[in-house]
Scaffold this active site. Sequence first.
Site, PDB file in Angstrom:
ATOM      1  N   ASP A 227     116.694 -16.780  66.941  1.00 53.11           N
ATOM      2  CA  ASP A 227     117.406 -17.439  68.036  1.00 53.11           C
ATOM      3  C   ASP A 227     116.966 -18.897  68.157  1.00 53.11           C
ATOM      4  O   ASP A 227     116.647 -19.377  69.253  1.00 53.11           O
ATOM      5  CB  ASP A 227     117.185 -16.693  69.352  1.00 53.11           C
ATOM      6  CG  ASP A 227     118.259 -17.003  70.389  1.00 53.11           C
ATOM      7  OD1 ASP A 227     119.333 -17.522  69.993  1.00 53.11           O
ATOM      8  OD2 ASP A 227     118.042 -16.732  71.584  1.00 53.11           O
TER       9      ASP A 227
ATOM     10  N   GLY B  44     114.308 -12.688  82.728  1.00 52.65           N
ATOM     11  CA  GLY B  44     113.855 -12.737  84.110  1.00 52.65           C
ATOM     12  C   GLY B  44     113.528 -14.160  84.506  1.00 52.65           C
ATOM     13  O   GLY B  44     114.088 -15.120  83.971  1.00 52.65           O
TER      14      GLY B  44
END
Length: 319
Positions: free
Chosen positions: A142, A36
Amino acid sequence: MRTTSSRTSSRTATWTDLVVAGRYRLLDQVGSGGMGSVWRAHDLRTGQDVALKVLGRHSSTLLARFVREQAVRVSHPHVVAPHGWAAEDDLVVLAMELVAGGSVADLLREHGPLDAGTCALLVEQLLLGLAAVHGAGLVHRDVKPANLLLEATGDGPPHLRLGDFGVAAPVADRRFTTVPGAIGTDGYMAPEQARGAPPEPTQDLYAVGRVALELVTGEPPGRQDVVPSHPLRPLVERLLVPDPEQRIATAEAALRLLRRLPVPPPAGPPVPDRLGPPPRGRRTTAGPGAVVDWLGWAAVAGLAGVVVGCLWVLLGWTA
């Protein structure tokens, strides 16, 4: 964090000055990510400005990532982890420290390869952060330049903070494995991670090797060829071993090797404040219908737990 488009900015402009959960007053949108938008907000309880990650469309996958990230609690100078969450109407937010210097990806894009001393300092700080994360029983999964945030230190030495724990998972937890496929970013994933292996700290260390090589060469993984002659070469080669059994096993071991290497002092580029001063418009307060009490949202947390439980069973916990 990436720059927002004009379309996104216009869509979210009405949120400025909104007070979420009676605590966080949204000041300005400073970026966007996979989950988002990212906002600078004023914490009315502490009087500090914070970063708020505002959850986008609430799909089951996104909700799983949100619940996973909000559960991370690692306090360390080289880690940026959430320290709270809140929800109101259709807004769900994660609160964390505000880091104003952009990311290592910004530094590489603007300056290309970095000097050996700065490379070594950034890698050392990343390994220190990962040691804390792995010590908490988590694998980040990540590690890449875009997730390595920088404090705005100006002409001083850079200060790296490892962020974005949306796909972090407990060590060797098979519920977090995707088969077929993998969780992470192409090019930075270890070979076994790309094959869908259970999370292990050595996978993060392989990613450190890819990041280190990018710092040295200025080239992303897709264009990296061989490890050039460089003071960090012995460490990079040990981190990029394809076989996880032969790779450096821990962040602490990698730190010991790094600190034995003959590297010069850092002489890298400055890290400016990329956010600038916060806007200080009108002060608003939440109306009676706008505030969602934190205790009331404990029920939402419980519901989220139920959803996550269903995801474990139905989806095999895919990211």
